[in-house]
Design an enzyme around this catalytic site. Structure first.
Site, PDB file in Angstrom:
ATOM      1  N   ASP A 196       0.665  -1.380   0.055  1.00  0.00           N
ATOM      2  CA  ASP A 196       0.262  -0.020  -0.142  1.00  0.00           C
ATOM      3  C   ASP A 196       0.842   0.604   0.035  1.00  0.00           C
ATOM      4  OD1 ASP A 196      -1.785   1.882   0.236  1.00  0.00           O
ATOM      5  OD2 ASP A 196      -3.207   0.764   1.464  1.00  0.00           O
TER       6      ASP A 196
HETATM    7  C1  BGC Z   1      -5.149   3.145   0.264  1.00  0.00           C
HETATM    8  C2  BGC Z   1      -5.202   2.361  -0.610  1.00  0.00           C
HETATM    9  C3  BGC Z   1      -5.362   3.407  -2.092  1.00  0.00           C
HETATM   10  C4  BGC Z   1      -3.872   3.902  -2.049  1.00  0.00           C
HETATM   11  C5  BGC Z   1      -3.527   4.407  -3.707  1.00  0.00           C
HETATM   12  C6  BGC Z   1      -3.720   4.351  -0.009  1.00  0.00           C
HETATM   13  O1  BGC Z   1      -3.657   4.889   0.944  1.00  0.00           O
HETATM   14  O2  BGC Z   1      -4.691   2.775   1.622  1.00  0.00           O
HETATM   15  O3  BGC Z   1      -6.468   1.381  -0.719  1.00  0.00           O
HETATM   16  O4  BGC Z   1      -5.194   2.204  -2.831  1.00  0.00           O
HETATM   17  O5  BGC Z   1      -3.771   4.558  -1.581  1.00  0.00           O
HETATM   18  O6  BGC Z   1      -4.179   5.235  -3.561  1.00  0.00           O
END
Ligand code: BGC
Length: 735
Positions: free
Chosen positions: A249
């Site tokens: 993530d």
């Molecule tokens: C979130 C993810 C997301 C990623 C990209 C993160 O902060 O937890 O779910 O896909 O950002 O934007």
């Protein structure tokens, strides 16, 4: 080696395109230029023209002409916004959810995207968590069915087909179990609960062929997911056979230092690659330290080869190595497909079926023929709001949303019974209370600005009460702010603002026929409305077509059929409240507060509205549960059925739900668990026999010795309308 390491890095739009959506902190990145030049992927930059430009420029500089992968958060639709996932799961209709995902995929692919960071299969039992809006609720089986549907919808039969995109299942694992419902927080759960409740939905999505998986931000029993070999290697890869790309993530590899499991970027990088993380989403770690780690003999080169190969295989699966733009007609497709009629129709159907009627004292559907004043009042901050999507609708266009007012006007215009009926519309109050502040997804401060805009709150309230008085029925469109849910939007209080509660009180005082339509990204708590409103319709965040969908249900053109995928608590202090909890030695007695039972002194332990619950404009009766046998072999599937009859006067869908209770295992068993559901259409008076097959895999439990198997013993099979599964059940044995 730098080229290979490049394939293990995802950067933000700022690196390549000068802008993009950010969901995490920006890091000082000192990644060597050559690594950046070869970076595999970029996130949250969209638009066919823009992406084409970025790709062309990138390819000019890239020695091997390996295209960039474009990924983005298309969480519930790209331009045609579908209801939020939590609402979609209330449809209990995987086919519709799959179609919705296919709509999102077609629009995303036309905008030049290759991967969506969806579905999210995180099981959630805590409505304080802002991200429950992105989940499909509290049940492992339902989550699995929904995650499978989404993966199949996005990916189609082959990623080489036009209009498909790769799915990225997230957040592996158990992100929804964050302590206290606080985002990014630790998850501390038993292995039994993890394996029985939290993991199965991810497994289902892996079986459905998700091309990517994303690690979660949280620790699980002390080990952050991005450093967790047991989860990522032993379970995900070895047990489940996942052979796609594992992406971290946003910044999560860097955060291994904040978690306190790595003292330096070097340690963080080593932990992550050893735990099988292929792609580093927007952190400086892989780019800065992997090369050195390999040269120093700390990380074997094979691990870099393995991850780079997986990313290249994904590019190949998508056809990018042969055609860097996938389709030559991107711009035309973009113009043609965005928010087109067919997509809107799918989104509307999904929105209609995700609405849940929580209460109805016969006031809905609206009956214009009985209206003496020929007047309907639509009141509240959501009456004219176009913010019917969510903080995750990054590419939505406000002007494409149909409001509730417009939806009602459309419905009334199309039906002759409404000729001569007037619609009065009043805002009544703002969504936020005076002094209330929210920091939005884009990090802006949002406040109640009525004072600054010179709006007189007293006057607005008076006008609303006047409209309610003049009307036969008052429809109150209330809810949370769009920015109250989503990432980083957790709440300790789940009530409507004071202003909205006051508005309800004032309207109800002058008009007993008050219907409340609730817009929220999570289950809210609203005891007064529950007790006093004539009807309550949970509308969630229904998307661009939400106005028409809500109006169709209010006017009865559509008979509501949504069922809750998450229990609604009666008070914050009850959280977590979920239906499939373990039995205790002193179970609560019929929702009472009896002393020395598992309940509260000041409240019972029951949900205000439980999982699986939802009303219809018709009624259904259930016959006894029958099974094909009384005694089954351990490995044998069990088959149970019941007759369901539409005993009311309208045709409608019923969601027939099958729950099983394992009466005694070597480990404690939940009160009951959903093992199947079928959504059936019944004409008035019609009856259908609905049958469920419960496979052997569905009766497996984590046993006392830690194995996963079906144990002999008695099972109770319930078939009914919700998770309370009241009434008769069939008792069978497995030997
Ligand atoms: C979130 C993810 C997301 C990623 C990209 C993160 O902060 O937890 O779910 O896909 O950002 O934007």
């Amino acid at each position: 080696m730098r080229e290979k390491i490049g394939q293990m890095i995802q950067l933000t739009g700022f690196f390549f395109a000068g802008s993009g959506e950010e969901t995490g902190p920006a890091h000082e990145m000192e990644i060597p230029k050559e690594v950046v030049k070869n970076a595999a992927s970029i996130l949250n930059v969209v638009g066919a023209g823009r992406l084409k430009e970025v790709q062309e420029k990138y390819l000019e500089e890239n020695a091997h002409k390996i295209p960039l992968l474009f990924m983005a958060d298309v969480i519930h639709g790209y331009r045609t916004i579908l209801p939020i996932p939590l609402a979609q799961s209330c449809s209990f209709d995987p086919e519709l959810v799959k179609e919705g995902a296919a709509v999102a995929a077609r629009e995303s692919a036309a905008a030049g995207l290759h991967v969506t960071f969806s579905p999210m299969a995180d099981l959630v039992r805590d409505p304080r968590w802002g991200r429950c809006m992105e989940s499909t609720g509290e049940d492992a089986y339902l989550n699995g069915q929904m995650a499978r549907a989404a993966v199949e919808g996005y990916q189609g039969a082959s990623l080489l087909d036009e209009g498909t995109i790769a799915a990225c299942l997230k957040h592996f694992a158990a992100y929804g179990g964050a302590e206290g419902g606080r985002d990014y927080n630790s998850v501390d759960i038993s292995e039994l609960t993890l394996r029985e409740q939290y993991l199965p939905a991810y497994e289902e999505a892996v079986k459905a062929g998700t091309a990517l998986v994303m690690t979660s931000f949280n620790t699980i029993n002390g080990i952050p997911a991005s450093a967790n070999r047991w989860l990522n290697e032993d379970i995900l890869r070895k047990q489940w056979g996942f052979d796609g790309v594992l992406i971290s993530d946003y910044g999560a590899i860097h955060e291994l230092m904040m978690h306190g499991v790595a003292a330096s970027k070097e340690e963080a990088g080593k932990l992550a690659i050893e735990a099988g993380v292929d792609l580093d989403m927007v952190s400086p770690v892989y780019g800065e330290v992997l090369e050195k780690l390999v040269l120093d003999g700390e990380v074997p080169m094979e691990l870099v080869d393995r991850s780079a190969r997986r990313v290249l295989e994904l590019k190949n699966r998508l056809g990018l190595l042969d055609a860097p733009f996938r389709s030559e007609k991107l711009m035309e497709q973009e113009a043609e497909l965005m928010h087109c009629e067919a997509h809107r129709a799918s989104a509307r159907k999904l929105a209609e079926e995700s609405l849940v009627l929580l209460k109805n004292e016969g006031i809905l559907p609206l009956r214009p023929e009985t209206m003496k004043k020929n007047t309907i009042a639509l009141i509240g901050p959501y009456a004219r709001s176009r913010e019917l999507y969510s903080a995750w609708s990054l590419f939505a266009r406000n002007e494409e949303v149909t409001t509730i007012e417009e939806g009602l006007q459309n419905a009334m215009k199309d039906s002759p019974e409404y000729a001569g009926i007037r619609l009065l519309v009043e805002e009544g109050c703002p969504i936020l209370d005076e002094g209330e502040e929210i920091v939005s997804f884009r990090q802006q401060l949002i406040t109640n600005d009525w004072n600054e805009r010179g709006i007189d709150a007293e006057e607005k309230l008076t006008a609303a009460v006047r409209a309610a008085k003049e009307a036969d029925v008052a429809i109150l469109a209330l809810g949370e702010h769009i920015q109250h849910s989503g990432e980083g939007a957790c709440r300790s209080q789940l009530r409507l603002s004071k202003a909205q509660r006051e508005l309800f009180k004032a309207v109800k005082a002058v008009n007993p026929n008050t219907v409340v339509v609730l817009f929220s990204g999570r289950p809210l708590i609203f005891p007064r409305i529950s007790a006093e409103a004539g009807a309550i319709l949970q509308a969630w965040r229904p998307g661009t077509e939400g106005g028409d969908a809500v109006a169709a249900v209010l006017t009865g053109q559509v008979n509501p059929s949504g069922r809750l995928s998450m229990s609604f608590p009666k008070a914050e202090g009850q959280i977590p409240v979920y239906y499939n909890h373990l039995r205790t030695g002193r179970p609560a007695v019929n929702g009472t507060s009896a002393r020395f039972t598992s309940t509260y002194r000041d409240l019972d332990g029951e949900a205000a509205y439980p999982f699986g619950y939802g009303l219809s404009y018709t009624s259904f009766a259930y016959g006894p549960v029958k099974t094909d046998k009384k005694i089954y072999g351990l490995e044998e599937p069990m088959t149970a059925s019941a007759t369901v009859t539409n005993t009311g006067e309208r045709a409608g869908y019923e969601v027939v739900q099958c729950y099983v209770q394992d009466v005694a295992g070597t480990t404690a068993r939940p009160v009951r668990e959903l093992k199947g559901f079928q959504k059936i259409w019944l004409e008035p008076g019609e009856e259908k026999e609905v049958s469920f097959t419960i496979t052997e895999a569905q009766t497996r439990i984590i046993t006392r010795s830690g194995s996963c198997e079906t144990e002999p013993g008695t099972f109770r099979i319930f078939i009914g309308k919700d998770s309370r599964a009241e009434g008769a059940y069939a008792e069978v044995e497995k030997r």
